[in-house]
Design an enzyme around this catalytic site. Structure first.
Site, PDB file in Angstrom:
ATOM      1  CG  ASN A 111       9.190  35.145  78.042  1.00 42.50           C
ATOM      2  OD1 ASN A 111       8.523  36.006  78.600  1.00 42.50           O
ATOM      3  ND2 ASN A 111      10.054  35.423  77.087  1.00 42.50           N
ATOM      4  CG  ASP A 128      21.253  46.717  62.484  1.00 43.38           C
ATOM      5  OD1 ASP A 128      20.398  46.267  63.261  1.00 43.38           O
ATOM      6  OD2 ASP A 128      21.615  46.112  61.456  1.00 43.38           O
ATOM      7  N   GLY A 184       1.865  32.356  70.209  1.00 40.93           N
ATOM      8  CA  GLY A 184       2.876  32.453  69.163  1.00 40.93           C
ATOM      9  C   GLY A 184       3.790  33.609  69.479  1.00 40.93           C
ATOM     10  CE  LYS A 218       0.597  41.543  72.135  1.00 40.12           C
ATOM     11  NZ  LYS A 218       1.353  41.837  73.373  1.00 40.12           N
ATOM     12  CB  CYS A 243       9.029  36.097  73.593  1.00 38.51           C
ATOM     13  SG  CYS A 243       9.824  37.674  73.214  1.00 38.51           S
TER      14      CYS A 243
END
Length: 454
Positions: A211, A30, A260, A323, A263
């Site tokens: 999805n 990263d 929400g 969630k 994804c």
């Protein structure tokens, strides 16, 4: 095998740690030096159950390490996974592939020997073609194959999903590429996980189609919930009744305030744009997005309908993340709901077991509480937005004592209406008729005897 994981976000970090746990040698890369230093100290930048222990154990075993320089890890790798972010592009909803293409160019310069370059980021159909073109343009002699390997991880259950997947999709027609990725995933053969090989573009589309379909199931049951409220039916029983049909299945048939997260909204929008670019209309997916946006904004009105005029009243909110078992606030239903409550003149207090630090960035104008009972103290209404396990076993008698008015709007249907009414609550769920307590005089004393449905 040696694996380089480019990107230490949600997908990259979980995938890298799990690959290391399989016994592979993994280096996560990263550009954010502060993030890499924190990971080396054992500090995990995201909330995911079990991830801190998994990272720590594999770092200790020297199978997992972190760096800001991809040169050596890519040169030594059998497989290089691109797991960088693909956020929605401002203005048009397309996936922003800036980070993917930048990673491809940097990878190209470091390749040495045969290498499989794998797009694990969620990318539009045809992205693998462009990644391959960029690498060959930058390094014409590179001995490499570009493959697609979409992820299907649920936040809050990502480690289990990675180790016990429903399927593993690998998009490449190259036999050497198939062999390398077959070896990468061979440890999962004990779990009998189906390894599905497809063409690269097919793999890319599978992710978006999956999805969008799950988002459609959620939106469908939410609309059935609205109808259930009007006709006097119970949406939970409707969902169970249709979910027992094996052709439909019970998953993602839980009515709520709308979907929400990182994804579903982003990927559904991107799929619509991909279709439009190819002169195809995805009317169902377009409708799903529109219905979901309207629903999230409408939840504040549902609270007002239950509690009356909210101006000057205090509303307690339990759950902020999109969630449970995550700290992710991306496109969480709580954001438009709380904003709507504030617009109606309410004072809002909130509690979330893991998401308050992230929530403060999105909702700076509310009060945050470290305890659910402190949150509800003196409140005129309570709204349950996220179905954290901690909220399923609240002391309801104490809850009622703490509140100024016993109004509960349960947007996840975690309590039974008859139980709430028996305790004296005005209770409103999703797709179920509102229940209110009825005082009955018996022997000169008032008691709660039953409930009415409105």
């Amino acid at each position: 095998m040696r694996i380089a994981m480019i990107g230490t976000g949600y997908v990259g970090l979980v995938s890298g740690a799990c690959f290391a746990d399989f016994g592979h040698q993994v280096t996560c890369v990263d550009k954010n030096a502060g993030k890499i230093e924190a990971l080396r100290r054992g500090e995990i930048p995201i909330f995911e159950p079990g991830l801190d222990a998994l990272v720590a154990s594999n770092v200790k075993a020297r199978r997992l390490d972190f760096t800001t320089d991809l040169t050596a890890p890519v040169a030594e790798a059998d497989a290089v996974f691109i797991a960088v972010g693909t956020p929605s592009r401002r203005g048009d909803g397309h996936a922003d592939l800036t980070y993917v293409y930048s990673a491809a160019r940097e990878i190209a310069a470091a390749l040495s020997g045969f290498t499989v370059v794998v797009t694990k980021s969620t990318v539009p159909v045809g992205t693998g073609d462009e990644v391959e073109r960029l690498i060959r343009e930058a390094n014409p002699t590179a001995d490499m194959v570009v493959a697609s390997n979409p992820e299907f991880l649920r936040e809050g259950a990502a480690i289990r999903d990675f180790k016990y997947p429903d399927r593993i999709v690998v998009g490449t027609d190259n036999e050497r590429g198939r062999k390398v990725l077959g070896d990468v995933y061979r440890p999962l053969s004990l779990n009998q996980a189906p390894l599905m090989f497809t063409a690269r573009r097919t793999a890319e589309l599978i992710k978006y189609a999956a999805n969008a379909f799950l988002a459609t199931k959620i939106t469908f049951i939410n609309e059935i919930a609205d109808l259930s409220e009007k006709v006097g039916a119970d949406v939970q029983q409707v969902a169970r009744g249709i979910g027992l049909d094996n052709r439909i299945g019970s998953k993602f048939l839980h009515a709520g305030p709308g979907f929400g997260g990182s994804c579903f909204p982003k990927d559904a929008r991107a799929l619509v744009k991909i279709a439009q670019d190819h002169d195809v209309q995805l009317r169902i997916v377009e409708a799903v997005l529109g219905v979901n946006d309207i629903r999230k904004r409408a939840m504040a009105r549902k609270v007002s309908n239950a509690a009356g005029n909210l101006r000057g009243k205090t509303v307690a909110v339990l759950g902020l993340t999109f969630k449970p078992d995550t700290d992710d606030m991306r496109e969480a239903p709580s954001i438009p709901l709380v904003t709507g409550l504030l617009d109606m003149g309410a004072k809002v207090r909130a509690h979330d077991p893991a998401g308050m630090e992230q929530a403060r960035k999105e909702l700076p104008d509310i009060e945050y509480c470290d305890d659910p009972y402190v949150c509800v103290r003196g409140a005129d209404a309570l709204v349950i937005i996220t179905e954290w396990a901690q909220f399923r076993a609240l002391d309801l008698k104490r809850l009622k004592r703490e509140m100024a008015q016993p109004v509960v709007v349960d947007l996840r249907n975690i309590y039974r209406p008859e139980d709430m009414a028996a305790l004296g609550f005005i209770y409103e769920g999703i797709g179920r008729r509102r229940t209110s307590p009825v005082n009955v005089v018996e022997g000169g004393r008032a008691r709660i005897a039953s409930y009415t449905r409105r």
